[in-house]
Design a protein around this motif. Structure first.
Motif, mmCIF file in Angstrom:
data_model
loop_
_atom_site.group_PDB
_atom_site.id
_atom_site.type_symbol
_atom_site.label_atom_id
_atom_site.label_comp_id
_atom_site.label_asym_id
_atom_site.label_seq_id
_atom_site.Cartn_x
_atom_site.Cartn_y
_atom_site.Cartn_z
ATOM 1 N N ARG A 178 43.050 44.579 29.833
ATOM 2 C CA ARG A 178 41.577 44.576 29.733
ATOM 3 C C ARG A 178 40.989 44.885 31.102
ATOM 4 O O ARG A 178 41.603 44.626 32.130
ATOM 5 N N ALA A 179 39.810 45.429 31.071
ATOM 6 C CA ALA A 179 39.095 45.702 32.321
ATOM 7 C C ALA A 179 38.398 44.432 32.809
ATOM 8 O O ALA A 179 38.095 43.523 32.031
ATOM 9 N N ALA A 180 38.157 44.376 34.103
ATOM 10 C CA ALA A 180 37.443 43.255 34.714
ATOM 11 C C ALA A 180 36.515 43.791 35.789
ATOM 12 O O ALA A 180 36.846 44.760 36.481
ATOM 13 N N VAL A 181 35.356 43.184 35.914
ATOM 14 C CA VAL A 181 34.369 43.564 36.933
ATOM 15 C C VAL A 181 34.075 42.335 37.778
ATOM 16 O O VAL A 181 33.649 41.298 37.256
ATOM 17 N N LEU A 182 34.306 42.436 39.081
ATOM 18 C CA LEU A 182 34.092 41.329 40.002
ATOM 19 C C LEU A 182 32.976 41.691 40.978
ATOM 20 O O LEU A 182 32.817 42.856 41.352
ATOM 21 N N SER A 183 32.230 40.694 41.395
ATOM 22 C CA SER A 183 31.126 40.903 42.338
ATOM 23 C C SER A 183 30.781 39.563 42.974
ATOM 24 O O SER A 183 31.404 38.534 42.678
ATOM 25 N N THR A 184 29.767 39.571 43.823
ATOM 26 C CA THR A 184 29.328 38.321 44.440
ATOM 27 C C THR A 184 28.809 37.364 43.386
ATOM 28 O O THR A 184 29.000 36.150 43.480
ATOM 29 N N GLU A 185 28.142 37.892 42.348
ATOM 30 C CA GLU A 185 27.612 37.048 41.280
ATOM 31 C C GLU A 185 28.706 36.561 40.347
ATOM 32 O O GLU A 185 28.616 35.484 39.772
ATOM 33 N N GLN A 186 29.742 37.363 40.154
ATOM 34 C CA GLN A 186 30.863 36.991 39.287
ATOM 35 C C GLN A 186 32.151 37.187 40.076
ATOM 36 O O GLN A 186 32.774 38.228 40.038
ATOM 37 N N LYS A 187 32.553 36.133 40.755
ATOM 38 C CA LYS A 187 33.664 36.237 41.705
ATOM 39 C C LYS A 187 35.033 36.085 41.041
ATOM 40 O O LYS A 187 36.055 36.278 41.697
ATOM 41 N N SER A 188 35.076 35.728 39.757
ATOM 42 C CA SER A 188 36.372 35.528 39.108
ATOM 43 C C SER A 188 36.318 36.007 37.665
ATOM 44 O O SER A 188 35.246 36.148 37.078
ATOM 45 N N ALA A 189 37.495 36.255 37.122
ATOM 46 C CA ALA A 189 37.626 36.676 35.721
ATOM 47 C C ALA A 189 39.061 36.417 35.297
ATOM 48 O O ALA A 189 39.969 36.277 36.141
ATOM 49 N N THR A 190 39.273 36.341 33.998
ATOM 50 C CA THR A 190 40.611 36.164 33.439
ATOM 51 C C THR A 190 40.944 37.360 32.562
ATOM 52 O O THR A 190 40.160 37.723 31.688
ATOM 53 N N VAL A 191 42.092 37.974 32.800
ATOM 54 C CA VAL A 191 42.520 39.127 32.015
ATOM 55 C C VAL A 191 43.951 38.883 31.528
ATOM 56 O O VAL A 191 44.712 38.142 32.157
ATOM 57 N N ASP A 192 44.287 39.482 30.409
ATOM 58 C CA ASP A 192 45.658 39.448 29.910
ATOM 59 C C ASP A 192 46.436 40.597 30.533
ATOM 60 O O ASP A 192 45.917 41.707 30.687
ATOM 61 N N VAL A 193 47.683 40.335 30.887
ATOM 62 C CA VAL A 193 48.539 41.366 31.471
ATOM 63 C C VAL A 193 49.858 41.392 30.714
ATOM 64 O O VAL A 193 50.233 40.416 30.038
ATOM 65 N N GLU A 194 50.570 42.512 30.813
ATOM 66 C CA GLU A 194 51.891 42.625 30.229
ATOM 67 C C GLU A 194 52.842 43.208 31.255
ATOM 68 O O GLU A 194 52.443 43.993 32.116
ATOM 69 N N ALA A 195 54.094 42.818 31.155
ATOM 70 C CA ALA A 195 55.101 43.268 32.111
ATOM 71 C C ALA A 195 55.379 44.755 31.924
ATOM 72 O O ALA A 195 55.319 45.284 30.810
ATOM 73 N N VAL A 196 55.671 45.429 33.018
ATOM 74 C CA VAL A 196 56.029 46.844 32.948
ATOM 75 C C VAL A 196 57.417 47.010 32.346
ATOM 76 O O VAL A 196 57.652 47.883 31.520
ATOM 77 N N VAL A 197 58.347 46.143 32.742
ATOM 78 C CA VAL A 197 59.720 46.224 32.258
ATOM 79 C C VAL A 197 59.911 45.217 31.128
ATOM 80 O O VAL A 197 59.448 44.074 31.210
ATOM 81 N N ARG A 198 60.573 45.637 30.073
ATOM 82 C CA ARG A 198 60.842 44.749 28.951
ATOM 83 C C ARG A 198 61.903 43.715 29.333
ATOM 84 O O ARG A 198 62.735 43.956 30.187
ATOM 85 N N GLY A 199 61.845 42.565 28.666
ATOM 86 C CA GLY A 199 62.878 41.561 28.870
ATOM 87 C C GLY A 199 62.337 40.255 29.403
ATOM 88 O O GLY A 199 61.154 40.137 29.769
ATOM 89 N N ASP A 200 63.224 39.259 29.422
ATOM 90 C CA ASP A 200 62.804 37.916 29.815
ATOM 91 C C ASP A 200 62.563 37.768 31.310
ATOM 92 O O ASP A 200 62.095 36.720 31.755
ATOM 93 N N ALA A 201 62.869 38.803 32.098
ATOM 94 C CA ALA A 201 62.571 38.710 33.534
ATOM 95 C C ALA A 201 61.074 38.596 33.779
ATOM 96 O O ALA A 201 60.642 38.053 34.794
ATOM 97 N N GLY A 202 60.269 39.099 32.840
ATOM 98 C CA GLY A 202 58.814 39.037 33.001
ATOM 99 C C GLY A 202 58.202 37.721 32.596
ATOM 100 O O GLY A 202 56.988 37.536 32.758
ATOM 101 N N ASN A 203 58.985 36.787 32.078
ATOM 102 C CA ASN A 203 58.455 35.488 31.672
ATOM 103 C C ASN A 203 58.280 34.589 32.898
ATOM 104 O O ASN A 203 59.019 33.632 33.108
ATOM 105 N N ILE A 204 57.301 34.920 33.725
ATOM 106 C CA ILE A 204 57.059 34.151 34.941
ATOM 107 C C ILE A 204 56.376 32.836 34.588
ATOM 108 O O ILE A 204 55.759 32.692 33.528
ATOM 109 N N SER A 205 56.466 31.884 35.461
ATOM 110 C CA SER A 205 55.925 30.554 35.212
ATOM 111 C C SER A 205 54.459 30.484 35.605
ATOM 112 O O SER A 205 53.941 31.330 36.351
#
Length: 441
Positions: free
Chosen positions: A139-166
């Motif tokens: 998803r896209a996110a727009v940050l600025s002085t008025e909105q300094k944070s946002a939450t986006v979903d990400v997916e690993a580039v490489v398949r497999g359980d190595a991407g299951n970070i804590s």
């Protein structure tokens, strides 16, 4: 058993003997063995033994049915489908790990908005051996002085359980990707995994795996065989092969003006002479085209490596990037009272983006599909005066006729957006091309 009652392997598949038929057959055999006056009422000991045996027999029939259908790709499931995939040399792929990431900006300029598009590459801090894990935002996110944070979903580039970070794992913008795609200035983006990522240790579904197995070509050098390999490369959304000597050569601008009755359209290739063909590749959002633009391997280089293994001697590919056409819309929404207008707009934009993302190269955007996608949102009563919009694609190296350059367009109500063979539609929810007016009923 009559001549019509056939169980087991039949012309139409495998016919399972039902529990009622099994019970009836067992009672018939019991009467033949013990006499017609044997007690087979529901409370008798013999009846209970026969019923227990009947259920075991029925389970055996069901296991035989599963084993029979497990020998065909179209009907096999689970481990049976995996074994068939091994025979074809195509194993079940693991999914890409996914999870939410919290983004925060620091040292930003006042009054400036920093847009992080869909496909923004985030990487972990380097390990002792210099390796990193890369992730792409969905998803896209727009940050600025008025909105300094946002939450986006990400997916690993490489398949497999190595991407299951804590949870709590720190990420950062890929510096090379940001240098080629963003203008951040002195601003810095901090990223932290909000939850433990999941799905990296899960295999793809039977439906997806089955579709891949059914698409495996049984020949070595055909367009279909090569296309199947290209589509399996990481970062490839879609691809098309234009083979001049293997079909109609529509790549030349003279196509359509040729006098077919007076001269040959294309000469045969001489034995031993080099032969070139085009592969048009549409990359997923944010995926770099060349290696070196990011810590993520480039799509061009990966596709080239695959084609080298499949092309015959003296046949060379010309790998070209497809033109990404930004699609937007303008419409009036009629929604029921009591629904959140912004929530309805967001649901519609997500539904339209999902519909457009399923389109392949050269497939236009249908007005009716966008209307149906918009009406799936809760609270939408009607979608009126919908007009499709398009940004002109960046001029690429390919031209297969029909491409539009030099300006944006807004189509008439009900008109479909047509694309050239080397163009692919892309819809972004944060594009200024989306103009939705709301009417409350």
């Amino acid at each position: 058993m009559t001549s019509e009652e056939r169980y087991g392997v039949a012309a139409d598949g495998f016919v399972v003997k039902g529990i009622d038929r099994i019970v009836a057959d067992q009672q018939t055999r019991a009467r033949a063995m013990f006499g017609d006056d044997v007690d087979l009422t529901s409370g008798s000991a013999l009846r209970k033994v026969l019923d227990a045996a009947a259920f075991d027999t029925h389970e055996l029939w069901r296991a035989l049915e599963s084993q029979y259908y497990g020998t065909f790709i179209t009907t096999a499931q689970g481990p049976s489908l995996d074994l068939l995939g091994c025979d074809l040399g195509l194993r079940r792929r693991e999914l890409r790990a996914r999870g939410p990431v919290f983004l925060a900006i620091a040292k930003e300029e006042a009054g400036r908005r920093y847009a992080l598009p869909r496909g923004t590459v985030l990487v972990t801090e380097p390990e002792a051996d210099g390796s990193v894990l890369a992730f792409r935002s969905t998803r896209a996110a727009v940050l600025s002085t008025e909105q300094k944070s946002a939450t986006v979903d990400v997916e690993a580039v490489v398949r497999g359980d190595a991407g299951n970070i804590s949870a709590g794992r720190k990420l950062r913008l890929d510096p090379e990707w940001a240098r080629h795609n963003l203008t951040m200035g002195a601003a810095e983006v901090e990223a932290v995994a909000q939850q433990t990522f999941h799905d990296g240790d899960v295999g793809e579904s039977d439906a997806v795996y089955r579709a891949r197995l059914l698409g495996v070509p049984r020949t070595v050098w055909t367009q279909e065989a090569l296309l199947a390999q290209v589509l399996d490369v990481n970062g490839v959304r879609d691809a098309a092969i234009f083979d001049p000597l293997g079909g109609v050569e529509a790549t030349r601008r003279t196509f359509g003006t040729f006098r077919f009755g007076s001269r040959a359209f294309s000469g045969d290739r001489r034995t031993g002479s080099p032969y070139f063909f085009d592969i048009v590749v549409a990359a997923e959002p944010g995926w770099p085209w060349h290696s070196g633009e990011s810590l993520v391997p480039g799509v061009y280089d990966d596709v080239l490596d695959v084609v080298k293994q499949w092309r015959p001697v003296s046949i060379f590919p010309d790998i070209l990037a497809a033109n990404q056409v930004d699609v937007g819309m303008r419409a009036t929404l009629v929604i029921e009272a009591g629904h959140d207008e912004e929530a309805v707009k967001g649901a519609i934009l997500d539904a339209v983006r999902t519909s457009v993302d399923r389109l392949r190269l050269g497939h236009g955007v249908l007005h009716s599909d966008i209307v149906l996608s918009a009406r799936t949102a809760a609270g939408v009563v009607d979608v009126q005066n919908l007009r499709l919009r398009r940004f002109a694609p960046a001029f690429g190296q390919t031209y297969y006729g029909g491409g539009t350059y030099g300006g944006s367009q807004e189509l008439s109500v009900g008109e479909n957006l047509r694309l050239a063979p080397d163009e692919i539609a892309r819809f972004s929810v944060d594009t200024s091309m989306a103009d939705l007016q709301v009417v409350i009923t």
